[in-house]
Design a protein around this motif. Sequence first.
Motif, PDB file in Angstrom:
ATOM      1  N   UNK A 340       0.831  -1.210   0.000  1.00 45.63           N
ATOM      2  CA  UNK A 340       0.000   0.000   0.000  1.00 45.63           C
ATOM      3  C   UNK A 340       0.866   1.260   0.000  1.00 45.63           C
ATOM      4  N   UNK A 341       2.028   1.215   0.652  1.00 49.11           N
ATOM      5  CA  UNK A 341       2.918   2.375   0.591  1.00 49.11           C
ATOM      6  C   UNK A 341       3.372   2.605  -0.849  1.00 49.11           C
ATOM      7  N   UNK A 342       3.773   1.520  -1.534  1.00 51.25           N
ATOM      8  CA  UNK A 342       4.180   1.646  -2.926  1.00 51.25           C
ATOM      9  C   UNK A 342       3.059   2.178  -3.804  1.00 51.25           C
ATOM     10  N   UNK A 343       1.837   1.671  -3.596  1.00 54.28           N
ATOM     11  CA  UNK A 343       0.696   2.120  -4.398  1.00 54.28           C
ATOM     12  C   UNK A 343       0.394   3.587  -4.148  1.00 54.28           C
ATOM     13  N   UNK A 344       0.408   4.000  -2.875  1.00 52.30           N
ATOM     14  CA  UNK A 344       0.112   5.397  -2.554  1.00 52.30           C
ATOM     15  C   UNK A 344       1.102   6.344  -3.214  1.00 52.30           C
ATOM     16  N   UNK A 345       2.374   5.996  -3.158  1.00 49.90           N
ATOM     17  CA  UNK A 345       3.383   6.883  -3.736  1.00 49.90           C
ATOM     18  C   UNK A 345       3.348   6.850  -5.258  1.00 49.90           C
ATOM     19  N   UNK A 346       3.205   5.666  -5.836  1.00 57.10           N
ATOM     20  CA  UNK A 346       3.170   5.581  -7.283  1.00 57.10           C
ATOM     21  C   UNK A 346       1.972   6.291  -7.884  1.00 57.10           C
ATOM     22  N   UNK A 347       0.836   6.204  -7.191  1.00 56.36           N
ATOM     23  CA  UNK A 347      -0.403   6.753  -7.728  1.00 56.36           C
ATOM     24  C   UNK A 347      -0.611   8.229  -7.349  1.00 56.36           C
ATOM     25  N   UNK A 348      -0.236   8.623  -6.125  1.00 59.91           N
ATOM     26  CA  UNK A 348      -0.618   9.949  -5.635  1.00 59.91           C
ATOM     27  C   UNK A 348       0.535  10.936  -5.494  1.00 59.91           C
ATOM     28  N   UNK A 349       1.766  10.446  -5.364  1.00 59.48           N
ATOM     29  CA  UNK A 349       2.899  11.362  -5.179  1.00 59.48           C
ATOM     30  C   UNK A 349       3.704  11.481  -6.474  1.00 59.48           C
ATOM     31  N   UNK A 350       4.265  10.371  -6.934  1.00 57.65           N
ATOM     32  CA  UNK A 350       5.101  10.422  -8.132  1.00 57.65           C
ATOM     33  C   UNK A 350       4.288  10.750  -9.381  1.00 57.65           C
ATOM     34  N   UNK A 351       2.990  10.460  -9.355  1.00 58.64           N
ATOM     35  CA  UNK A 351       2.154  10.754 -10.520  1.00 58.64           C
ATOM     36  C   UNK A 351       1.956  12.253 -10.734  1.00 58.64           C
ATOM     37  N   UNK A 352       2.321  13.069  -9.747  1.00 56.47           N
ATOM     38  CA  UNK A 352       2.257  14.515  -9.934  1.00 56.47           C
ATOM     39  C   UNK A 352       3.281  14.986 -10.956  1.00 56.47           C
ATOM     40  N   UNK A 353       4.305  14.141 -11.178  1.00 56.23           N
ATOM     41  CA  UNK A 353       5.306  14.457 -12.196  1.00 56.23           C
ATOM     42  C   UNK A 353       4.839  13.892 -13.533  1.00 56.23           C
ATOM     43  N   UNK A 354       4.902  14.672 -14.615  1.00 57.78           N
ATOM     44  CA  UNK A 354       4.350  14.238 -15.914  1.00 57.78           C
ATOM     45  C   UNK A 354       4.883  12.893 -16.403  1.00 57.78           C
ATOM     46  N   UNK A 355       6.151  12.603 -16.169  1.00 55.99           N
ATOM     47  CA  UNK A 355       6.731  11.380 -16.729  1.00 55.99           C
ATOM     48  C   UNK A 355       6.229  10.117 -16.028  1.00 55.99           C
ATOM     49  N   UNK A 356       5.596  10.244 -14.860  1.00 57.77           N
ATOM     50  CA  UNK A 356       5.142   9.078 -14.103  1.00 57.77           C
ATOM     51  C   UNK A 356       3.626   8.921 -14.142  1.00 57.77           C
ATOM     52  N   UNK A 357       2.960   9.528 -15.117  1.00 55.76           N
ATOM     53  CA  UNK A 357       1.498   9.508 -15.131  1.00 55.76           C
ATOM     54  C   UNK A 357       0.907   8.326 -15.881  1.00 55.76           C
ATOM     55  N   UNK A 358       1.674   7.642 -16.690  1.00 51.12           N
ATOM     56  CA  UNK A 358       1.134   6.482 -17.405  1.00 51.12           C
ATOM     57  C   UNK A 358       0.987   5.310 -16.447  1.00 51.12           C
ATOM     58  N   UNK A 359       0.015   4.417 -16.765  1.00 50.01           N
ATOM     59  CA  UNK A 359      -0.276   3.304 -15.865  1.00 50.01           C
ATOM     60  C   UNK A 359       0.913   2.395 -15.618  1.00 50.01           C
ATOM     61  N   UNK A 360       1.660   2.037 -16.682  1.00 49.04           N
ATOM     62  CA  UNK A 360       2.784   1.127 -16.525  1.00 49.04           C
ATOM     63  C   UNK A 360       3.915   1.783 -15.741  1.00 49.04           C
ATOM     64  N   UNK A 361       4.129   3.086 -15.982  1.00 46.96           N
ATOM     65  CA  UNK A 361       5.168   3.796 -15.228  1.00 46.96           C
ATOM     66  C   UNK A 361       4.783   3.894 -13.753  1.00 46.96           C
ATOM     67  N   UNK A 362       3.494   4.089 -13.470  1.00 45.07           N
ATOM     68  CA  UNK A 362       3.047   4.137 -12.081  1.00 45.07           C
ATOM     69  C   UNK A 362       3.288   2.814 -11.376  1.00 45.07           C
ATOM     70  N   UNK A 363       3.034   1.726 -12.085  1.00 43.98           N
ATOM     71  CA  UNK A 363       3.283   0.407 -11.490  1.00 43.98           C
ATOM     72  C   UNK A 363       4.769   0.219 -11.198  1.00 43.98           C
ATOM     73  N   UNK A 364       5.633   0.566 -12.151  1.00 41.79           N
ATOM     74  CA  UNK A 364       7.072   0.445 -11.925  1.00 41.79           C
ATOM     75  C   UNK A 364       7.544   1.311 -10.775  1.00 41.79           C
ATOM     76  N   UNK A 365       7.008   2.540 -10.693  1.00 44.89           N
ATOM     77  CA  UNK A 365       7.375   3.426  -9.588  1.00 44.89           C
ATOM     78  C   UNK A 365       6.908   2.845  -8.258  1.00 44.89           C
ATOM     79  N   UNK A 366       5.702   2.274  -8.240  1.00 43.84           N
ATOM     80  CA  UNK A 366       5.171   1.685  -7.006  1.00 43.84           C
ATOM     81  C   UNK A 366       6.034   0.518  -6.541  1.00 43.84           C
ATOM     82  N   UNK A 367       6.466  -0.316  -7.485  1.00 44.79           N
ATOM     83  CA  UNK A 367       7.323  -1.451  -7.120  1.00 44.79           C
ATOM     84  C   UNK A 367       8.664  -0.972  -6.574  1.00 44.79           C
ATOM     85  N   UNK A 368       9.194   0.105  -7.146  1.00 44.96           N
ATOM     86  CA  UNK A 368      10.458   0.655  -6.634  1.00 44.96           C
ATOM     87  C   UNK A 368      10.282   1.197  -5.229  1.00 44.96           C
ATOM     88  N   UNK A 369       9.137   1.834  -4.972  1.00 51.13           N
ATOM     89  CA  UNK A 369       8.879   2.376  -3.633  1.00 51.13           C
ATOM     90  C   UNK A 369       8.735   1.246  -2.614  1.00 51.13           C
TER      91      UNK A 369
END
Length: 502
Positions: A340-369
């Motif tokens: 849930x920490x990864x999901x929250x950051x991938x979806x609500x924090x990092x998604x504020x940046x344009x490059x992380x707004x696509x669904x697949x990029x959000x998933x990758x960011x969430x896994x990294x978190x």
Amino acid sequence: MVATVALGLLAVRGRGGGGGGLAEWSVGGRSLGTVFIWVLMAGEGYTSFSYLGAAGWGYNYGAPVMYVVAYMSCGYAVGYVVGPMLWDYARRHGLVGITDMVAHRYRRPWLGAAVAVLATVFLLPYIQLQITGMGVVVSTVTYGAVSLEWAYFVAFAVTTGFVVVSGLRGSAWVSVLKDVLVIGTLGFLAGYVPVHYFGGYGELFDRLAEEKPQWLTLPGHGSGADGRGELGTAWFASTSVLNALTVVIFPTTVAGYLGARSADALRRNSILLPAYNVLLFVPMLLGMAALFVVPGLAGADSNLALLKLVVDSLPAWAVGVVGVAAALSSIVPMAVFMLVIGTMWGRSVLSLLPRWRSGERQKGASQAVVVAAGSVALVMTYVAPNTLVRLSLVSYEGMAQLVPMLLLGLVWRRLTAAGAVSGLIAGVGLVCGLVFTGNDPVWGLNAGMVALVVNLAVALAVTWLGPRGAGDGRPDDAVLARDPLPGAGAGAGPVPVVSGPG
């Protein structure tokens, strides 16, 4: 541990080998049925606390520990109503967590990001506590052959291994293995320990009543130790009510809600789960039984009350089975916390940046978190173990302050963002002040409940006296959560209010 990783990885077989978008990874594609949701959410009730903390509280205080059974059972009753509402709201709008809901409800992406940061602060201590709990379990049941340091790393590696690949679905599959072992080991210990040491339950309770009567009534034994104040009736009631409200909006609980296939699966789950809580009486009672078998445990050693009974009386292979059950009771909830920490950051924090707004990029960011959050907790466990443990004192009561913003906001259209944020700031500030100055309980009440009342009062006052919020002009279907009729589709319109489970 090898079997646990393998089972977690097998969960994604036939689903693209771990592919799919963020919804598939974070909420199981919203396709989990009653059984998987049941075992996944049962994991919330059976953590390392069940084998360590519950027994330790029973050993130190006695009756006050029963609040755990009280609040969880009441929380399932609240969840019977709240779970389907949150499920429907998220499904209609394509949301995957509480931070998503907050951002969507108040039309402020920054507010979702702020809630994600706040929730992370309150959730990290739980990850560290599960790492520490597993370390203690593994070290104890291996008679010290495996060091605490290695056990901490194994906990982190095993959990991260399957969570990053298989997400919520992997946690649900591993929960099945964990629940089989938990039910088997606690059921066995419930019958074995009283008979082995005392000749039966009658003799155990007779001895408790004669020699340790204060352990059987509120406020229990040792009330006032460790800055807890008096754990009396007012504390018991206020804590049960506060935690029952909080558990239904806890990010890990909501992840279970959103993974369900239907609202009815959640209703059935709420009906079945209280029966599972009966097993929580076992470690609590055995903690009190340990008073006569291993007397003199003090401080953190009291958390080993149950395991010391196991190591003292069972052969090594049986100790190993109990140890696996206890270890998995750390791994499963830790996996969901990291998820849930990864999901929250991938979806609500990092998604504020344009490059992380696509669904697949959000998933990758969430896994990294996920890896980053687990690593932070692991490092803190090694280098500064008391830092996050101290923060854990306020974590649950702090999470409770999100109740008005989320629940009230999703059932009352008038609540404004200014009101919700003002109440949240007042509540979190007050609860931190009370807890960290040693004033919990305050006036015999749980400090979190006092802060929640202030939070609600401030939110209502600012809403009524302040300007209207950005969400007030939106249609009800876009702002309010509702409990759908069975079979109502994701995009169904408003439904009439009815009574009963239908």
